[in-house]
Structures are given as C-alpha cells and as structure tokens.
Design an enzyme around this catalytic site. Structure first.
Site, PDB file in Angstrom:
ATOM      1  N   ARG A  60       1.424  34.260  30.196  1.00 37.29           N
ATOM      2  CA  ARG A  60       1.957  32.945  29.831  1.00 37.29           C
ATOM      3  C   ARG A  60       1.607  32.631  28.375  1.00 37.29           C
ATOM      4  O   ARG A  60       0.488  32.931  27.917  1.00 37.29           O
ATOM      5  CB  ARG A  60       1.317  31.895  30.752  1.00 37.29           C
ATOM      6  N   THR A  63      15.237  32.311  31.078  1.00 31.24           N
ATOM      7  CA  THR A  63      14.348  33.012  32.017  1.00 31.24           C
ATOM      8  C   THR A  63      15.117  34.052  32.820  1.00 31.24           C
ATOM      9  O   THR A  63      16.319  33.920  33.018  1.00 31.24           O
ATOM     10  CB  THR A  63      13.672  31.999  32.965  1.00 31.24           C
ATOM     11  N   THR A  68      10.260  34.730  30.479  1.00 29.09           N
ATOM     12  CA  THR A  68      10.946  33.524  30.003  1.00 29.09           C
ATOM     13  C   THR A  68      10.749  33.284  28.515  1.00 29.09           C
ATOM     14  O   THR A  68       9.715  33.668  27.954  1.00 29.09           O
ATOM     15  CB  THR A  68      10.389  32.284  30.755  1.00 29.09           C
ATOM     16  N   GLU A 100       8.160  27.290  24.881  1.00 23.55           N
ATOM     17  CA  GLU A 100       7.385  27.028  26.099  1.00 23.55           C
ATOM     18  C   GLU A 100       6.479  25.803  25.998  1.00 23.55           C
ATOM     19  O   GLU A 100       6.073  25.238  27.012  1.00 23.55           O
ATOM     20  CB  GLU A 100       6.547  28.262  26.432  1.00 23.55           C
ATOM     21  N   ASP A 139       6.952  22.879  28.188  1.00 20.87           N
ATOM     22  CA  ASP A 139       6.588  22.890  29.615  1.00 20.87           C
ATOM     23  C   ASP A 139       5.304  22.101  29.887  1.00 20.87           C
ATOM     24  O   ASP A 139       4.920  21.896  31.038  1.00 20.87           O
ATOM     25  CB  ASP A 139       6.393  24.328  30.130  1.00 20.87           C
ATOM     26  N   SER A 190       3.670  26.516  34.776  1.00 23.20           N
ATOM     27  CA  SER A 190       4.950  27.212  34.918  1.00 23.20           C
ATOM     28  C   SER A 190       5.459  27.121  36.342  1.00 23.20           C
ATOM     29  O   SER A 190       4.672  27.030  37.288  1.00 23.20           O
ATOM     30  CB  SER A 190       4.786  28.684  34.542  1.00 23.20           C
ATOM     31  N   SER A 191       6.765  27.177  36.470  1.00 24.52           N
ATOM     32  CA  SER A 191       7.374  27.220  37.803  1.00 24.52           C
ATOM     33  C   SER A 191       7.774  28.633  38.209  1.00 24.52           C
ATOM     34  O   SER A 191       8.323  28.830  39.298  1.00 24.52           O
ATOM     35  CB  SER A 191       8.628  26.346  37.833  1.00 24.52           C
TER      36      SER A 191
HETATM   37  O1  DON Z   1       7.832  28.675  33.131  1.00 27.04           O
HETATM   38  C1  DON Z   1       8.646  27.812  33.504  1.00 27.04           C
HETATM   39  O2  DON Z   1       8.487  27.132  34.476  1.00 27.04           O
HETATM   40  C2  DON Z   1       9.919  27.591  32.715  1.00 27.04           C
HETATM   41  N1  DON Z   1       9.688  27.819  31.310  1.00 27.04           N
HETATM   42  C3  DON Z   1      11.014  28.470  33.251  1.00 27.04           C
HETATM   43  C4  DON Z   1      12.319  28.170  32.537  1.00 27.04           C
HETATM   44  C5  DON Z   1      13.482  28.754  33.227  1.00 27.04           C
HETATM   45  O3  DON Z   1      13.380  29.247  34.331  1.00 27.04           O
HETATM   46  C6  DON Z   1      14.793  28.691  32.517  1.00 27.04           C
HETATM   47  N2  DON Z   1      15.795  29.237  33.405  1.00 27.04           N
HETATM   48  N3  DON Z   1      16.900  29.460  33.390  1.00 27.04           N
END
Ligand code: DON
Length: 618
Positions: A144, A431, A449, A468, A471, A495-496
């Site tokens: 990350r 992502t 991502t 990022e 987030d 993060s998700s």
């Molecule tokens: O880590 C995360 O939760 C987000 N940055 C993920 C972003 C994402 O999945 C974009 N998707 N299309």
C-alpha cells in the site's frame, strides 16, 4: 462490435509476438468472443459518457465501457484470469515456462501497467495474497502507498476548512502517495518466485517496444478524461496532435517504459526507489499545480510489509484475505457472519429478499469499517472483534427481514476503542484484480491500484502516479475525536481492496477472487462468494451477477440489470435507492472436479485462460 474487432487485432498481434509454445494443450478461450458483436449492437457502448466526478453518488472510480458476454473457461493444470488478454497471456507464458503463480502475477502486472494504464502499475500500490500449496500457508503482502513524511492532516481542506472538490484533490500533487507495488512484488518474489526476476519483465518489455493494440475501454476512458490531457507527457503519449485519444486498434509503443522495465529487470526495485527515477517522480509531483510533497527520500524509505492474513468462517468455509489497512476482508466476513442466520440458499439470486438482506448486512458492516479500520501501525484496529462470531450474531439480529434500517450506526466490537470517530466523508473513490493458480496448486490473488482512473494524471517514465492519498479521511476530527483514517506522515490510507481465498470444509483451496471498484469492492466480492457458496453458481455466473448492496449511504443497484425492476419493492421496504453502472472487474478461479474454472467480469476486458486438456464451458 469494436470489442470484437479489437479482440481480433489483439489476437493477430499476440500470435505474431507471443512465445507460447504450440502443443502444450493450451486452451485459448477468448473471453470477449464473437457474441460480443451481437451484444454490442443491442447494448451500444455509448452507455459510457464522460464522467462528472463531483457527486459521490454519481461517481464510479473507473467509468463503465459496456459489457460483453463471456463464458467460464476450464483447464486442468493452470489458470490465469486478469483484466486484459495481453496480461493473461503473459501470465500463461510464464506459467508455461515453469514459473510459479507469483512469477506469473509479476509478469501480468507489468503488462497491465502498459495496456491498462488507467488502473494500476508501478506508480501505485497492491495487496497480494499468496497460497503455498506445499505448506498450505496463506501469506499477505502489503504494498500500500504511504503518506509522504511531510503530509499534514489538512492537506485536502481549503482555507475555510471545507473539503476540496474531489476532482481538484485527485489532480493535485497532494494526491500522490509513495508507490508500494514494486517493493511488494520484490518481497513476494523472494519468497515465492521460481523463475529469475529478470525473466518476468520480458513480456511487458517486448509489448512496450513493439507496441500493443489500444482497446475500446482504454480509448473511451482516454477520450472522456480532460484532466489527463493537461499533463504534457500524458498528452504526448495517449493523444494525437489534435487531442484525440489513440484510436481503438492502433498500435501504441512506450519506449520510456520499456527502458525503465529493462533496468528494473536487471537491477531490481532499487532502480525505482533510489536515484534518478525516484528524483524524477518527486520532481513530477512538485511540478504539478498545486504541487505535492512526495520526496525522493519517501521513496527510498518505503517498505512493503508481510502481514498475517485475516481468516474467518462462513458456514463450513474459511475465507482469508488482507488485514488492515485493508478493510475488505473484515467487511465481507462481517456481512457473511451477519447473514448466516438467514437461509440464503432458499432465496433466489437477485430476488428482492436477497438484495434486502445483503444491503442491510452491508450497512452494518460498512458502519464498523468506516469507524474502526485504518493503518494498524497508527491506530489500534479491533480485527478479531470486527469478525467475532458472537458479536456478528448480535449485530445481525438488528436486521429486520421486512424493513430497512436506513443508515446504520457503528457497533462496539470486542476490543474496540471509543477514542475514534467515524469517517463520514464519502470516499469517492484505477484498480485491477488478477487471480492465478499454477501447476503445483499455488495461488495468487492480487489487487493493484492507482486509485482513480489514470490516478493523479501524472505520467513519469511512461507510467502513471497514484492519487491514493485521497483514500484517507480528509477530515481529521469528528465529534471531538480523531478519525482513525486521518492523514499522518508515513501512514497507509485505508483500502477496500479485497483479494480473497476461500477454503472448503477440508481446508482445500476452492476459490480465488477479487475486484476493483473503490469502496464497493467488498460488496462485489461478497456477492460473488454468495453466488458460488450459497447459490451454487459457477464462477463466471457468480461474477456476472448484477452488483448491489449498501455502503451505508443508501442501497446501490446496478443500472440496466434485472434489479431495475426491484427498486420500487425495495423502496417500499424503506430503502433509498442509488443506481450505478458498477464496472466491477471481478476475476476469479474456482477449483472444481472438472478442473480449474476461470471467470472474468463481463463489465471489463478481462480474459480467463488455462492450460491443460479439459474441454468445455457452456
Ligand atoms: O484501495 C482502495 O480502496 C481504492 N484506492 C481502490 C480504488 C478502485 O478500486 C478503483 N476502481 N476501479
């Protein structure tokens, strides 16, 4: 139609380029088969419009670009499912050369960086789950991004204390966190790689030098993204002299990226994290208006982490994934734990009852996620409490089968601290997810991502930098208490991303799954798991199920699906309905008696490809 033509052109170029040996029993099952032409006619790709990105309820992290029909792919020895045919083939090339799932994932990710630049790559981060068949051990690698050392909690606030517009924050230098992907891949390769590191970069280097065919999705996203054009390097690479996106089917070469990959291949990740490349990254971030604060020292100091995977039970199954700063696994385990008291198997997929229960469990699980999950190096996260079966039974009792609770409040899981406030700022949160199983039964589930599509829209050395930092919670304090996911120097944003393994009652690996989609990812993955585990669907059917659920801000339904007809019934039960396109990108592999089954999301351009002589599909 465009999809079919692009696919045919990729096929020709790949056939010319690829070193896949004939006679290995390779099953080339094209995920975007001929039926995509008929589909495209009845579902014109014009579903996709340029993105308005300022309203949380209207924004998906990556735009939708239509759907294609895909079939489940079976093979006996190996399987790779990624978001693009080029990367799936790169994975198979490496597996065919005796590489491990880990080796194949690295090769595929480098190709994704090139051919799906909107979603992931060197400029971003990753969560990678690895299953070692010999020891039966699951490892979790955390690549990350981290906040720069100079980061302050108010970085996305304006002078009046109000949050910036999301699109302004994303495109500011302040959005860029320290990239972690390459360090995580290096760490995981040292443990689970079989082929030499240098070999894993060959497919991407060859494609970057000789060119890849621009896909319909890349072309659409480029065309609809004014911000990317404003970066001179990105404009020169992605657009023609008139400012039009590189055409579908045209060949795009990336010599700068090829050159960087050659150096990383020979000298390792340090080429990226120290020296001229690190300085160029920092300079590009500083040159953005408004500028960011990422420095070469932040890159030099970046460390990937190996963490203990989080595992929990759902019925007889064991589900494992990423611990914090990942929030996905605790969220899906919480949802499933609360749903256990209902007989989901008796409910039909897509029924109003099923959507209702799924959404209620989502509201409750996301409320806890928003309050408690953040970087565990900075904040105590009650991981065991969040997925504690007794806690989830109590919390699940709040679900009324007949009536929506609306917005859910966070609970107090065992071990939780009341010192932190909830994170009420909606994440508006490119992502990509890939799943691979090798001939020895080792597996990788990897979600990577750069956050929004094309990240911060800054191209350096031929790759894009992440955004990022958005987030994090943009607000540091609420209700007089610190927000757990507030910005702090060196901290990882929550993060998700939810790379997931499911083991059967005998502890045998049975499913590898994951998806992009910002904070909707846990809902996407939980849907696919219920599809397989409760509804007995094959992996392709499960990923294709309409997306739905609640992120605790109303109930989301995928537009243009059977769910359209259920909105009224759900409203009558008290649900506030939001419609989205939801280009989920779920890519999974199921271990079945017939062999490995690969499923790729019809909403993206992915492909499942296996090796080994099991013939079939539907
Ligand atoms: O880590 C995360 O939760 C987000 N940055 C993920 C972003 C994402 O999945 C974009 N998707 N299309």
């Amino acid at each position: 139609m465009q999809n079919a033509l692009w696919q045919a052109r990729v096929q020709i170029v790949v056939n010319r380029e690829r070193s896949l040996k004939a006679g290995r029993g390779l099953l080339l099952a094209l995920a975007l088969g001929t039926d995509s032409a008929a589909y495209a006619q009845s579902n014109p790709v014009s579903r996709v419009a340029p993105l308005p990105r300022d309203d949380a309820h209207e924004v998906a992290p990556e735009a939708a670009t239509g759907k294609s029909q895909k079939s489940v792919v079976y093979a006996s020895r190996t399987m790779a499912v990624t978001a693009n045919p080029y990367s799936t083939r790169a994975a198979q090339e490496i597996l065919g050369a005796g590489g491990s799932a880990m080796d194949a994932a690295i090769a595929a990710e480098m190709v994704l960086n090139l051919v799906e630049p909107q979603s992931s790559g060197l400029g971003g981060g990753t969560f990678l789950l690895h299953y070692d068949a010999a020891t039966k051990r699951t490892s979790a690698f955390d690549g990350r991004e981290t906040a720069p050392a100079a980061a302050k909690a108010d970085r996305f606030l304006q002078a009046d204390g109000q949050a910036m517009r999301f699109i302004d924050a994303v495109q500011s230098g302040m959005a860029v966190g320290t990239p972690g992907l390459l360090r995580a891949l290096e760490m995981a390769h040292r443990k689970y790689g079989r082929l030499p590191w240098v070999k894993l970069f060959a497919p991407a280097i060859s494609l970057a030098e000789n060119g890849f065919v621009v896909s319909p999705r890349l072309n659409k996203l480029l065309e609809g993204d004014p911000a990317l054009r404003r970066n001179a390097a990105a404009r020169a690479y992605f657009y023609d002299a008139d400012g039009h996106a590189r055409a579908v089917g045209s060949l795009l070469k990336n010599p700068l990226f090829a050159d960087l990959l050659k150096r990383i291949a020979r000298q390792g990740a340090q080429v990226f994290y120290r020296g001229a490349v690190a300085r160029d990254i920092a300079a590009a971030v500083a040159a953005r208006v408004p500028p960011g604060d990422l420095t070469a020292a932040d890159l030099a100091n970046y460390q990937a982490r190996e963490r203990e995977a989080v595992c929990g039970k759902y019925r007889v199954y064991t589900i494992c994934g990423m611990p914090p700063p990942g929030s996905g696994t605790t969220t899906i385990l919480a949802m499933l734990g609360m749903l256990e008291r209902f007989d989901l198997r008796a409910l039909k997929p897509n029924s109003v009852e099923a959507v209702h229960l799924f959404a209620e469990a989502g509201s409750l699980a996301y409320a806890d996620r928003d309050r408690y999950v953040a970087d565990p190096d900075f904040v105590p996260v009650p991981v065991a409490g969040l997925i504690d079966p007794a806690y989830l039974r109590r919390r699940g009792a709040l679900i009324n089968p007949a009536r929506s609770m609306g917005h859910a409040r966070a609970g107090l899981p065992p071990g939780a601290s009341t010192a932190y406030a909830g994170d009420s700022l909606s994440e508006l949160h490119g992502t990509s997810h890939l799943s691979i199983i090798d001939a020895a039964g080792n597996a990788v589930a990897m979600t990577s991502t750069i956050e929004s599509q094309f990240g911060a829209r800054i191209l350096v050395h031929g790759f894009l930098l992440n955004n990022e930092m958005t987030d994090f919670s943009w607000i540091a304090q609420e209700e007089g208490r610190p927000v757990a996911n507030r910005i702090e120097p060196g901290k990882r944003p929550r993060s998700s991303m939810t790379p997931t393994f499911v083991f059967d009652a005998n502890n045998k690996l049975m499913l590898v799954m994951g998806a992009p989609g910002g904070n909707a990812i846990p809902n996407f993955v939980a849907k696919a798991l219920i599809g397989v585990l409760d509804w007995g669907l094959d992996v392709q059917q499960a990923v294709a199920l309409p997306n739905m659920g609640s992120r605790n801000r109303g109930t989301d339904l995928e537009r243009g699906t059977v769910l359209d007809g259920e909105a009224d019934a759900l409203r009558a039960m008290g649900h506030t309905i939001n419609f989205f396109d939801f280009p989920s990108g779920l890519h999974g592999i199921m271990v079945t008696p017939r062999g490995l089954a690969g499923g790729s999301d019809p909403r993206r351009e992915g492909e499942a490809l296996g090796e080994g002589s099991v013939i079939s599909g539907h």
